[in-house]
Motif scaffolding. Structure first.
Motif, PDB file in Angstrom:
ATOM      1  N   GLU A   1      -3.458 -21.602  52.327  1.00 33.41           N
ATOM      2  CA  GLU A   1      -2.234 -21.589  51.525  1.00 33.41           C
ATOM      3  C   GLU A   1      -0.995 -21.449  52.400  1.00 33.41           C
ATOM      4  O   GLU A   1       0.077 -21.931  52.040  1.00 33.41           O
ATOM      5  N   VAL A   2      -1.159 -20.817  53.552  1.00 29.93           N
ATOM      6  CA  VAL A   2      -0.049 -20.771  54.508  1.00 29.93           C
ATOM      7  C   VAL A   2       0.247 -22.195  54.994  1.00 29.93           C
ATOM      8  O   VAL A   2       1.408 -22.613  55.081  1.00 29.93           O
ATOM      9  N   SER A   3      -0.820 -22.952  55.303  1.00 28.39           N
ATOM     10  CA  SER A   3      -0.644 -24.338  55.742  1.00 28.39           C
ATOM     11  C   SER A   3      -0.046 -25.196  54.638  1.00 28.39           C
ATOM     12  O   SER A   3       0.675 -26.158  54.905  1.00 28.39           O
TER      13      SER A   3
ATOM     14  N   GLU B   1      -6.396 -17.779  52.191  1.00 24.90           N
ATOM     15  CA  GLU B   1      -5.069 -17.284  52.570  1.00 24.90           C
ATOM     16  C   GLU B   1      -4.480 -18.137  53.688  1.00 24.90           C
ATOM     17  O   GLU B   1      -3.299 -18.513  53.649  1.00 24.90           O
TER      18      GLU B   1
ATOM     19  N   LYS C   1       2.138 -24.227  52.685  1.00 24.90           N
ATOM     20  CA  LYS C   1       3.499 -23.728  52.485  1.00 24.90           C
ATOM     21  C   LYS C   1       3.685 -23.104  51.108  1.00 24.90           C
ATOM     22  O   LYS C   1       4.644 -23.393  50.386  1.00 24.90           O
ATOM     23  N   GLY C   2       2.701 -22.267  50.758  1.00 20.93           N
ATOM     24  CA  GLY C   2       2.826 -21.503  49.527  1.00 20.93           C
ATOM     25  C   GLY C   2       2.210 -22.138  48.303  1.00 20.93           C
ATOM     26  O   GLY C   2       2.076 -21.487  47.263  1.00 20.93           O
ATOM     27  N   LYS C   3       1.825 -23.403  48.389  1.00 24.10           N
ATOM     28  CA  LYS C   3       1.198 -24.049  47.238  1.00 24.10           C
ATOM     29  C   LYS C   3      -0.214 -23.505  47.049  1.00 24.10           C
ATOM     30  O   LYS C   3      -0.868 -23.094  48.000  1.00 24.10           O
ATOM     31  N   SER C   4      -0.674 -23.532  45.818  1.00 21.65           N
ATOM     32  CA  SER C   4      -1.998 -23.005  45.513  1.00 21.65           C
ATOM     33  C   SER C   4      -3.087 -23.888  46.100  1.00 21.65           C
ATOM     34  O   SER C   4      -2.951 -25.111  46.183  1.00 21.65           O
TER      35      SER C   4
END
Length: 625
Positions: free
Chosen positions: A24-26, A21, A28-31
């Motif tokens: 994925e924040v780092s 989690e 920027k929303g990419k998987s």
């Protein structure tokens, strides 16, 4: 809070899901899937490795104990550091002998000569003169001359009343692949060869006389799975041939030394050596033999596949990385190619740098004081497991197909290796794999005076030969080098290098990134570039073309500048200079690409361009043969 309280603070251990989690924040929303990569071995590499049941079990293994994943000696290098194997050559046997004695004073601790010296007539008694063979081991790959040279080695051993130690060996299967032929009657050949092996034991009870040269497969392009599997298959072939001659399995297995190439894939190279040891030890059960007889002796040699002719000093970085991986993986012998190796030549300086790399690794990294430094790395442990599993499956596949000789006769082995090599070349062409100084960051000022392209020679004489497809041994960088050499030859003949013009649009900030990209790409092929000042108008671009008159131009600028100026600029230039070919730096949206093509653009050059293909195209248009 006092210092003593700080020492007792504990932190909660985050779960893998919590890490995903946060990652994925780092992103920027990419998987998180975007961080996975695939290897030539068909293994998926993950961005994070954590403890698993299997990896914990591996760490519970002890160095020096079956299955020897963590090394064959309980104390690692502490008591038995790897031996420095740096072959020394010379114009004469006397010169090579003197150089060898000097190298002993500078860190060498093995007598190592290239087979070419002996094949060209250098006498063993001269090569080993005043070298105490009771104290110093030998390492020579005889490359097909093992039988013929036995009398010389016997005479040397007897003259010193010494038992030879180390490695005086060859790998017939590897030599057949290099030479492109094998004997019609392999049974007769092996029977004769095994008698030679027994002869050598008379002059060296502990001498290794059977080489498994997996570096040949690697330098042909093979991945780590193939290299291990083919090596094990060749070794099993020799064990079975020994059985046919009434030899015990242990009498052959204890004469075997494996020679693995280590390349710039650092962790894969470490895992390869660990997995190979495990699988070789596992074969003891198949032959109903004690595991002690299947402790793998490993000679590691830096990769020829990854070497480059241009920017040769980068080879020092490559070989240092590779040598460090070999040392971490666990070896008994290490050979580091001099940085000039791909030219076919070396000098005192390049040989000294290679030899000193051993000394730095031994003396300045503390690697010899830690047993199995990679043990406990969840990444290395899991990579070792996956590599071992895939290599074992490949080994069984070879066995079911009739063994390694059958695959060689059919050409299947050569074809499989060639497919991996082609994948490596393709990745280099598209710059998915970077070759520093060659396909990325080339140095235009770097020149090669008299390049000697790699030549691999076998000295094995095959009676009643049957032709087979030889294994192709070419470095990944060779196509780039051949292209660049064509450009240099053109410059020598014509006085100027093949050159293209760069039409730079608007201001420096806008055009520089793409201009630098094209300049670097062109330099990889020995093509020079001449850029305009920032063209603010169509007329300035036309005037630049008129004043320079190159056959090829590439427009460089930002996407916004392209939308505003590129189509009409190309159209006007093509109107006045129809014979000129115009390219554009950077891939554009499909609609704009169509407009640009209609205006007269030949093609766009971008990060997904096949660099080899575009360089060949440019040279053709520039009249470079």
């Amino acid at each position: 809070m006092e210092l003593k309280d700080v020492k007792n603070i504990t932190f909660p251990k985050p779960s893998l899901e919590e890490w995903k989690e946060a990652a994925e924040v780092s992103l920027k929303g990419k998987s998180i899937e975007k961080l996975k990569t695939n290897t030539y071995e068909g293994i998926t590499l993950y961005p994070l490795y954590t403890e698993t049941a299997d990896s914990t079990a591996n760490v519970a293994e002890l160095p020096g104990f079956f299955p020897y994943t963590r090394g064959t000696f309980p104390t690692g290098y502490y008591e038995k550091p790897w031996l420095v194997v740096q072959p020394v050559s010379g114009v004469t046997a006397e010169e090579a002998n003197e150089k060898m004695k000097v190298s002993f004073k500078r860190g060498q601790n093995v007598v190592a000569y290239p087979a070419s010296l002996l094949a060209k007539g250098a006498r063993a008694e001269k090569l080993f003169k005043d070298i105490p063979l009771r104290e110093i081991p030998v390492f020579i790959d005889l490359k097909g001359k093992q039988k013929g040279l036995f009398p010389q080695f016997k005479a040397v051993a007897e003259s010193q009343n010494a038992q030879l130690t180390g490695v005086v060996a060859e790998d017939p299967i590897a030599e057949w692949l290099i030479g492109g032929q094998l004997p019609e009657d392999t049974d007769h050949y092996f029977a004769d060869w095994l008698k030679t092996i027994q002869d050598y034991q008379k002059v060296g009870r502990d001498l290794k006389t059977v080489l498994i040269n997996t570096a040949v497969y690697h330098n042909g392009g093979a991945n780590a799975v193939q290299e291990i599997a083919y090596g094990l298959s060749a070794a099993v072939q020799y064990l079975l041939e020994g059985q046919k001659q009434g030899l015990s399995i242990s009498s052959v297995s204890e004469r075997i030394v494996f020679s693995f190439a280590v390349d710039s894939n650092y962790f894969m190279s470490i895992a390869k050596l660990r997995a190979a040891r495990r699988l070789w030890a596992g074969l003891a059960e198949a032959f109903d033999t004690a595991p002690d007889h299947f402790k793998m002796a490993i000679h590691a040699v830096t990769s020829e596949l990854t070497e480059t002719l241009y920017d040769q000093h980068v080879n020092i970085l490559r070989t240092t990385n590779q040598a460090f991986a070999a040392a971490i993986g666990g070896i008994q012998y290490l050979q580091i190619h001099p940085f000039t190796h791909p030219t076919g030549e070396s000098d005192d300086f390049s040989e000294r740098i290679a030899r000193n790399t051993h000394l730095i690794l031994k003396e300045e990294t503390n690697i010899t004081t830690v047993v199995d430094p990679a043990g406990g790395s969840w990444y290395v442990e899991q990579l070792t497991d996956e590599l071992a599993e895939k290599a074992w499956a490949k080994f069984l596949e070879i066995d079911e197909a009739g063994g390694i000789l059958e695959l060689i006769k059919q050409g299947t082995l050569q074809k499989d290796i060639a497919e991996v090599y082609l994948g490596r070349v393709q990745n280099a062409a598209f710059r998915k794999d970077s070759i520093i100084g060659t396909n990325v960051y080339p140095n235009p000022a770097d020149k090669i005076k008299t390049p000697t392209l790699d030549k691999h020679v076998s000295y094995m004489k095959v009676e009643k030969p049957v032709g087979i497809t030889p294994i192709a041994l070419e470095r990944v960088s060779i196509q780039f080098e051949q292209i660049r050499l064509r450009s240099e030859s053109y410059k020598e003949i014509n006085g100027t290098a093949p050159t293209i013009g760069l039409i730079n649009l608007k201001n420096l900030k806008s055009y520089k990134p793409r201009a630098d990209f094209v300049k670097s790409l062109a330099a990889a092929g020995g093509i020079e570039t001449v850029g305009s000042k920032g063209c603010q108008t169509i007329q300035e671009a036309v005037d630049y073309v008129a004043s320079t008159n190159f056959p090829i131009y590439c427009i460089c600028g930002s996407d916004d500048d392209y939308a505003e100026l590129a189509p009409i600029t190309i159209k006007e230039i093509k109107k006045q200079f129809p014979e000129i070919n115009i390219y554009l730096a950077g891939k554009q949206q499909e609609e704009l690409e169509i407009t640009l093509s209609e205006a007269g653009m030949k093609d766009s050059i971008h990060v997904k361009t096949n660099v080899i293909a575009i360089l060949l195209e440019l040279l053709h248009e520039l009249g470079v043969n």
